[in-house]
Design a protein around this motif. Structure first.
Motif, PDB file in Angstrom:
ATOM      1  N   MET A  81       0.781  -1.035  -0.073  1.00  0.00           N
ATOM      2  CA  MET A  81      -0.033   0.084  -0.059  1.00  0.00           C
ATOM      3  C   MET A  81       0.667   1.032  -0.175  1.00  0.00           C
ATOM      4  SD  MET A  81      -1.013   2.673   2.257  1.00  0.00           S
ATOM      5  CE  MET A  81      -0.883   1.857   3.412  1.00  0.00           C
ATOM      6  N   PRO A  82       1.903   1.465   0.871  1.00  0.00           N
ATOM      7  CA  PRO A  82       2.501   2.613   0.936  1.00  0.00           C
ATOM      8  C   PRO A  82       3.331   3.149  -0.301  1.00  0.00           C
ATOM      9  CG  PRO A  82       3.084   1.229   2.922  1.00  0.00           C
ATOM     10  CD  PRO A  82       2.305   0.421   1.877  1.00  0.00           C
ATOM     11  N   SER A  83       3.870   2.106  -1.071  1.00  0.00           N
ATOM     12  CA  SER A  83       4.433   2.260  -2.418  1.00  0.00           C
ATOM     13  C   SER A  83       3.420   2.677  -3.592  1.00  0.00           C
ATOM     14  CB  SER A  83       5.317   1.245  -2.712  1.00  0.00           C
ATOM     15  OG  SER A  83       4.485  -0.074  -2.929  1.00  0.00           O
ATOM     16  N   TRP A  84       2.134   2.211  -3.557  1.00  0.00           N
ATOM     17  CA  TRP A  84       1.198   2.529  -4.648  1.00  0.00           C
ATOM     18  C   TRP A  84       0.700   4.020  -4.278  1.00  0.00           C
ATOM     19  CZ3 TRP A  84       0.410   0.411  -9.416  1.00  0.00           C
ATOM     20  CH2 TRP A  84       0.970  -1.030  -9.554  1.00  0.00           C
ATOM     21  N   LEU A  85       0.580   4.195  -2.799  1.00  0.00           N
ATOM     22  CA  LEU A  85       0.340   5.682  -2.728  1.00  0.00           C
ATOM     23  C   LEU A  85       1.290   6.695  -3.007  1.00  0.00           C
ATOM     24  CD1 LEU A  85      -2.270   6.890  -1.063  1.00  0.00           C
ATOM     25  CD2 LEU A  85      -0.663   6.851   0.947  1.00  0.00           C
ATOM     26  N   GLY A  86       2.532   6.227  -3.021  1.00  0.00           N
ATOM     27  CA  GLY A  86       3.616   7.080  -3.363  1.00  0.00           C
ATOM     28  C   GLY A  86       3.659   7.236  -4.813  1.00  0.00           C
ATOM     29  N   LEU A  87       3.370   6.178  -5.513  1.00  0.00           N
ATOM     30  CA  LEU A  87       3.443   6.145  -6.993  1.00  0.00           C
ATOM     31  C   LEU A  87       2.280   7.125  -7.433  1.00  0.00           C
ATOM     32  CD1 LEU A  87       4.512   5.226  -9.755  1.00  0.00           C
ATOM     33  CD2 LEU A  87       2.468   3.285  -9.712  1.00  0.00           C
ATOM     34  N   GLY A  88       1.167   7.304  -6.847  1.00  0.00           N
ATOM     35  CA  GLY A  88       0.232   8.052  -7.173  1.00  0.00           C
ATOM     36  C   GLY A  88       0.597   9.604  -6.768  1.00  0.00           C
ATOM     37  N   SER A  89       1.268   9.889  -5.735  1.00  0.00           N
ATOM     38  CA  SER A  89       1.849  11.112  -5.490  1.00  0.00           C
ATOM     39  C   SER A  89       3.020  11.589  -6.759  1.00  0.00           C
ATOM     40  CB  SER A  89       2.449  11.251  -4.233  1.00  0.00           C
ATOM     41  OG  SER A  89       1.541  11.142  -3.156  1.00  0.00           O
ATOM     42  N   LEU A  90       3.688  10.679  -6.906  1.00  0.00           N
ATOM     43  CA  LEU A  90       4.704  10.781  -7.923  1.00  0.00           C
ATOM     44  C   LEU A  90       4.160  10.985  -9.074  1.00  0.00           C
ATOM     45  CD1 LEU A  90       7.979  10.774  -8.480  1.00  0.00           C
ATOM     46  CD2 LEU A  90       7.578   8.338  -9.321  1.00  0.00           C
ATOM     47  N   ALA A  91       3.077  10.677  -9.660  1.00  0.00           N
ATOM     48  CA  ALA A  91       2.245  10.733 -10.812  1.00  0.00           C
ATOM     49  C   ALA A  91       1.518  12.297 -10.815  1.00  0.00           C
ATOM     50  CB  ALA A  91       1.030   9.820 -10.951  1.00  0.00           C
ATOM     51  N   LEU A  92       1.443  12.968  -9.759  1.00  0.00           N
ATOM     52  CA  LEU A  92       1.136  14.383  -9.721  1.00  0.00           C
ATOM     53  C   LEU A  92       2.257  15.387 -10.322  1.00  0.00           C
ATOM     54  CD1 LEU A  92      -0.317  14.476  -6.033  1.00  0.00           C
ATOM     55  CD2 LEU A  92      -1.664  15.240  -8.447  1.00  0.00           C
ATOM     56  N   VAL A  93       3.748  14.825 -10.275  1.00  0.00           N
ATOM     57  CA  VAL A  93       4.651  15.801 -10.599  1.00  0.00           C
ATOM     58  C   VAL A  93       5.479  15.411 -11.843  1.00  0.00           C
ATOM     59  CG1 VAL A  93       4.593  17.198  -8.308  1.00  0.00           C
ATOM     60  CG2 VAL A  93       6.030  15.063  -8.708  1.00  0.00           C
ATOM     61  N   SER A  94       5.372  14.172 -11.873  1.00  0.00           N
ATOM     62  CA  SER A  94       6.242  13.456 -13.109  1.00  0.00           C
ATOM     63  C   SER A  94       5.463  13.323 -14.439  1.00  0.00           C
ATOM     64  CB  SER A  94       6.884  12.171 -12.612  1.00  0.00           C
ATOM     65  OG  SER A  94       7.625  12.338 -11.321  1.00  0.00           O
ATOM     66  N   ASN A  95       6.330  13.127 -15.319  1.00  0.00           N
ATOM     67  CA  ASN A  95       5.508  13.223 -16.846  1.00  0.00           C
ATOM     68  C   ASN A  95       5.284  11.772 -16.928  1.00  0.00           C
ATOM     69  OD1 ASN A  95       7.777  11.260 -18.076  1.00  0.00           O
ATOM     70  ND2 ASN A  95       9.171  12.997 -17.528  1.00  0.00           N
ATOM     71  N   PRO A  96       4.357  11.382 -17.945  1.00  0.00           N
ATOM     72  CA  PRO A  96       3.724  10.086 -17.996  1.00  0.00           C
ATOM     73  C   PRO A  96       4.712   8.896 -18.137  1.00  0.00           C
ATOM     74  CG  PRO A  96       2.520  11.672 -19.207  1.00  0.00           C
ATOM     75  CD  PRO A  96       3.766  12.251 -18.554  1.00  0.00           C
ATOM     76  N   ARG A  97       5.870   9.229 -19.079  1.00  0.00           N
ATOM     77  CA  ARG A  97       6.870   8.152 -19.484  1.00  0.00           C
ATOM     78  C   ARG A  97       7.270   7.631 -18.075  1.00  0.00           C
ATOM     79  NH1 ARG A  97      11.979   8.428 -23.482  1.00  0.00           N
ATOM     80  NH2 ARG A  97      12.637   6.385 -23.175  1.00  0.00           N
ATOM     81  N   VAL A  98       7.907   8.606 -17.320  1.00  0.00           N
ATOM     82  CA  VAL A  98       8.524   8.378 -16.076  1.00  0.00           C
ATOM     83  C   VAL A  98       7.603   7.428 -14.992  1.00  0.00           C
ATOM     84  CG1 VAL A  98       9.636   9.216 -13.845  1.00  0.00           C
ATOM     85  CG2 VAL A  98      10.194  10.022 -16.026  1.00  0.00           C
ATOM     86  N   VAL A  99       6.338   7.646 -15.033  1.00  0.00           N
ATOM     87  CA  VAL A  99       5.426   7.206 -14.207  1.00  0.00           C
ATOM     88  C   VAL A  99       5.108   5.885 -14.644  1.00  0.00           C
ATOM     89  CG1 VAL A  99       2.772   7.240 -13.315  1.00  0.00           C
ATOM     90  CG2 VAL A  99       4.153   9.244 -13.472  1.00  0.00           C
ATOM     91  N   ARG A 100       4.947   5.658 -16.070  1.00  0.00           N
ATOM     92  CA  ARG A 100       4.876   4.322 -16.503  1.00  0.00           C
ATOM     93  C   ARG A 100       5.868   3.342 -16.223  1.00  0.00           C
ATOM     94  NH1 ARG A 100       2.670   6.845 -21.168  1.00  0.00           N
ATOM     95  NH2 ARG A 100       4.544   7.062 -22.045  1.00  0.00           N
ATOM     96  N   ILE A 101       7.092   3.828 -16.217  1.00  0.00           N
ATOM     97  CA  ILE A 101       8.309   2.888 -15.832  1.00  0.00           C
ATOM     98  C   ILE A 101       8.305   2.502 -14.634  1.00  0.00           C
ATOM     99  CG2 ILE A 101      10.764   2.827 -15.887  1.00  0.00           C
ATOM    100  CD1 ILE A 101      10.800   4.907 -18.217  1.00  0.00           C
ATOM    101  N   CYS A 102       8.139   3.579 -13.550  1.00  0.00           N
ATOM    102  CA  CYS A 102       7.946   3.274 -12.110  1.00  0.00           C
ATOM    103  C   CYS A 102       6.804   2.364 -11.837  1.00  0.00           C
ATOM    104  CB  CYS A 102       7.801   4.678 -11.549  1.00  0.00           C
ATOM    105  SG  CYS A 102       9.137   5.813 -11.265  1.00  0.00           S
ATOM    106  N   SER A 103       5.486   2.294 -12.756  1.00  0.00           N
ATOM    107  CA  SER A 103       4.665   1.427 -12.448  1.00  0.00           C
ATOM    108  C   SER A 103       4.935  -0.206 -12.612  1.00  0.00           C
ATOM    109  CB  SER A 103       3.280   2.045 -13.060  1.00  0.00           C
ATOM    110  OG  SER A 103       3.523   1.887 -14.533  1.00  0.00           O
ATOM    111  N   ILE A 104       5.700  -0.095 -13.814  1.00  0.00           N
ATOM    112  CA  ILE A 104       6.058  -1.496 -14.313  1.00  0.00           C
ATOM    113  C   ILE A 104       7.225  -2.046 -13.054  1.00  0.00           C
ATOM    114  CG2 ILE A 104       7.368  -2.791 -15.957  1.00  0.00           C
ATOM    115  CD1 ILE A 104       6.289  -0.591 -18.049  1.00  0.00           C
ATOM    116  N   ILE A 105       8.086  -1.299 -12.723  1.00  0.00           N
ATOM    117  CA  ILE A 105       9.036  -1.356 -11.620  1.00  0.00           C
ATOM    118  C   ILE A 105       8.304  -1.938 -10.347  1.00  0.00           C
ATOM    119  CG2 ILE A 105      11.000  -1.174 -10.184  1.00  0.00           C
ATOM    120  CD1 ILE A 105      11.852   0.695 -12.630  1.00  0.00           C
ATOM    121  N   LEU A 106       7.480  -0.954 -10.195  1.00  0.00           N
ATOM    122  CA  LEU A 106       6.525  -1.425  -8.745  1.00  0.00           C
ATOM    123  C   LEU A 106       5.897  -2.377  -8.885  1.00  0.00           C
ATOM    124  CD1 LEU A 106       5.823  -0.680  -6.088  1.00  0.00           C
ATOM    125  CD2 LEU A 106       4.412   1.056  -6.923  1.00  0.00           C
ATOM    126  N   SER A 107       5.104  -2.885 -10.019  1.00  0.00           N
ATOM    127  CA  SER A 107       4.243  -4.156 -10.258  1.00  0.00           C
ATOM    128  C   SER A 107       5.226  -5.362 -10.176  1.00  0.00           C
ATOM    129  CB  SER A 107       3.716  -4.143 -11.595  1.00  0.00           C
ATOM    130  OG  SER A 107       2.913  -3.038 -11.602  1.00  0.00           O
TER     131      SER A 107
END
Length: 261
Positions: A81-107
């Motif tokens: 839970m904490p890491s996915w909450l953090g990913l949501g916060s990261l998506a607020l300030v990062s570009n979509p490509r960075v967020v997609r890469i982070c989401s794959i790594i986090l998954s």
């Protein structure tokens, strides 16, 4: 009777996280912002984790069902839970490509963490006394602990870092943003930061300071503070929508009455 009393703080968390998840889900269905999707996933994890915890106590912790509920509770609430909450916060300030890469790594990391926790050995005598505590020490130390610490740390840093960054940007802007005073938005970010810190340290306090019985109370306060912060920021979006609608209506009136311009 004692078990029923110990169920009250987790039950409060079930209600708060359910309301929080539903609130963010409604926002996502209206606006389709990716950070709202990740926050909905994280909050749903928090809700399910607490529900599994309560179910474990009802089913008896050391029963087959209780052990399964414990593992699910620990995977969703303790590790992911904490890491996915953090990913949501990261998506607020990062570009979509960075967020997609982070989401794959986090998954990938999430799947690995889940596998490690399912394979970890359980201290059954400690599990039998879990009521009212987070279950610290119930899983015997192993690779799952390293993965959990990494995921938790990344999540808290992301939520806290984005809240601080957003507050800093607000201080450099004008007195109002979308009709809401910058000071109010700053307070909202402070509440979000405080809620994230409380949720993040609840487990650490239980593990290192022995504050087992206060875990669920700290979590309830943390989620409530976090929720209030998000509610305050939502006023910004609502005010912005009202202003845009008012502007559209004014434009229509001007088209109908050119003399008014």
């Amino acid at each position: 009777m004692e078990t029923a009393i110990l169920l009250i703080p987790p039950a409060v968390n079930v209600v708060v996280t359910a309301l929080f998840a539903w609130f963010i889900l409604r926002q996502y269905l209206r606006r389709r912002r990716i950070y709202q999707l990740y926050w909905t996933i994280a909050l749903t994890m928090a809700f399910l984790a607490t529900l599994f915890y309560v179910s474990m106590l009802v089913a008896q912790p050391v029963s087959s069902a209780g052990i399964l509920f414990f593992r699910l509770y620990y995977i969703l609430g303790g590790a992911l839970m904490p890491s996915w909450l953090g990913l949501g916060s990261l998506a607020l300030v990062s570009n979509p490509r960075v967020v997609r890469i982070c989401s794959i790594i986090l998954s990938i990391m999430s799947v690995l963490a889940a596998i490690l926790i399912f394979q970890a050995s359980i201290d059954l005598p400690r599990l039998s006394q879990i009521a009212g505590t987070p279950g610290t020490g119930t899983l015997k130390t192993g690779a799952w602990l390293v993965m959990t610490i990494i995921l938790n740390t990344l999540g808290v840093v992301a939520v806290g870092g984005v809240a601080i960054y957003s507050g800093w940007k607000l201080l450099r802007r004008q007195a109002q943003v979308a009709g809401l005073h910058t000071a109010n938005l700053l307070r909202a970010n402070i509440l979000i930061l405080a809620g994230a810190i409380l949720n993040g340290v609840a487990g650490s306090l239980a593990r290192f300071l022995g504050l087992q019985s206060s875990f669920w109370l700290i979590m309830a306060v943390g989620w409530t503070v976090f929720f209030i912060g998000v509610l305050l920021t939502s006023r910004r979006s609502q005010n912005k929508t009202v202003q845009e609608n008012s502007g559209a209506e004014t434009g229509v009136e001007k088209e109908k009455h050119p003399a008014s311009s």
